[in-house]
Write an enzyme that holds these catalytic residues in place. Structure first.
Site, short mmCIF file in Angstrom:
data_model
loop_
_atom_site.label_atom_id
_atom_site.label_comp_id
_atom_site.label_asym_id
_atom_site.label_seq_id
_atom_site.Cartn_x
_atom_site.Cartn_y
_atom_site.Cartn_z
N ARG A 110 0.83 -1.19 0.00
CA ARG A 110 0.00 0.00 0.00
C ARG A 110 0.87 1.24 0.00
O ARG A 110 1.73 1.40 0.87
CB ARG A 110 -0.93 0.00 1.22
CG ARG A 110 -1.93 1.13 1.21
CD ARG A 110 -3.00 0.95 2.25
NE ARG A 110 -2.48 0.92 3.61
CZ ARG A 110 -3.23 1.03 4.70
NH1 ARG A 110 -4.53 1.15 4.58
NH2 ARG A 110 -2.68 0.99 5.88
N THR A 114 -0.99 7.59 -1.01
CA THR A 114 -2.29 7.49 -1.68
C THR A 114 -3.20 6.44 -1.05
O THR A 114 -4.41 6.44 -1.30
CB THR A 114 -2.11 7.13 -3.16
OG1 THR A 114 -1.56 5.81 -3.27
CG2 THR A 114 -1.18 8.12 -3.86
N ASP A 206 -0.04 -3.12 13.07
CA ASP A 206 0.41 -3.59 11.76
C ASP A 206 0.69 -5.09 11.86
O ASP A 206 1.66 -5.51 12.50
CB ASP A 206 1.68 -2.83 11.35
CG ASP A 206 2.11 -3.16 9.91
OD1 ASP A 206 2.31 -4.36 9.61
OD2 ASP A 206 2.23 -2.22 9.12
N ASP A 209 4.22 -6.32 10.68
CA ASP A 209 5.29 -6.00 11.62
C ASP A 209 5.23 -6.89 12.85
O ASP A 209 6.26 -7.36 13.34
CB ASP A 209 5.20 -4.54 12.05
CG ASP A 209 5.71 -3.58 10.97
OD1 ASP A 209 6.36 -4.06 10.03
OD2 ASP A 209 5.44 -2.38 11.08
#
Length: 215
Positions: A110, A114, A206, A209
């Site tokens: 990603r 944006t 996340d 992660d």
């Protein structure tokens, strides 16, 4: 497993063990090793629900005492398609439940400015039209990566696709449903919303992660 009001394509796996494990998964104190184990376990439990209506065909079998008729999953082998990298954490749990499953891969990331997906890798079996596909990603956030992954699979000929995630945001569920209304989404939790950075709230951070110790 429950249907979520207002989300016709969504199925929420409400099994008590799934809900318990998701709560531990959310905890910021949960270490990487346990986080990996939980993702693995939740994925397997969710796949049990998501495979409930796979088609069957009769097959003859010899027991130690006599010949009889049994049932086996019909058609080509189920194919698991993790979205790299976090989706990899869901593969082994489902593969233990369905050891004959094939594994493809879709590489998407990603763009943080944006929030749109950028693809860099795609590899699935060549006979996609004959297979059932489970697209795997722990998080369904904006829905951009999920929609892009399904689009790529359909371009390869796939017609029977389901999306499995651990935690989903309403925005992501809606976006995937708008782009692909034929794709059912299975999740363990439908969370409240996305924040301004595109992260799910309350979420679990996340997932990539936390799975790979890169936080």
């Amino acid at each position: 497993m429950d249907k979520a009001p207002g989300f016709p394509t969504l199925r929420v796996v409400t099994h008590p063990l799934v809900q318990h494990k998701v709560t531990v998964l959310r905890d910021r104190r949960t270490p990487t090793k346990q986080f990996k184990e939980l993702v693995d376990e939740i994925a397997m439990l969710m796949a049990y629900e998501a495979t409930a209506d796979l088609s069957l065909e009769p097959i003859g079998v010899e027991t130690p005492l006599e010949a009889t008729q049994g049932l086996q999953v019909s058609g080509k082998k189920l194919t698991l398609v993790p979205i790299l990298r976090a989706g990899l954490g869901m593969v082994e749990g489902i593969a233990r439940l369905v050891p004959s499953a094939r594994v493809g891969h879709i590489g998407l990331y990603r763009d943080h400015s944006t929030l749109e997906p950028v693809d860099y890798y795609f590899k699935v079996p060549s006979d996609a039209a004959e297979r059932d596909f489970f697209v795997l990603d722990p998080m369904l956030a904006t829905g951009g990566s999920a929609a892009a992954a399904v689009t790529s699979l359909k371009r390869a000929g796939a017609t029977r696709i389901r999306f499995l995630c651990l935690v989903a945001a309403p925005e992501g569920v809606r976006r995937l449903a708008e782009a692909h209304p034929d794709v059912l989404v299975y999740c363990a939790a439908l969370d409240r919303e996305l924040n301004e950075h595109g992260y799910i709230l309350p979420g679990l951070g996340d997932a990539g992660d936390r799975l790979f110790g890169t936080r």
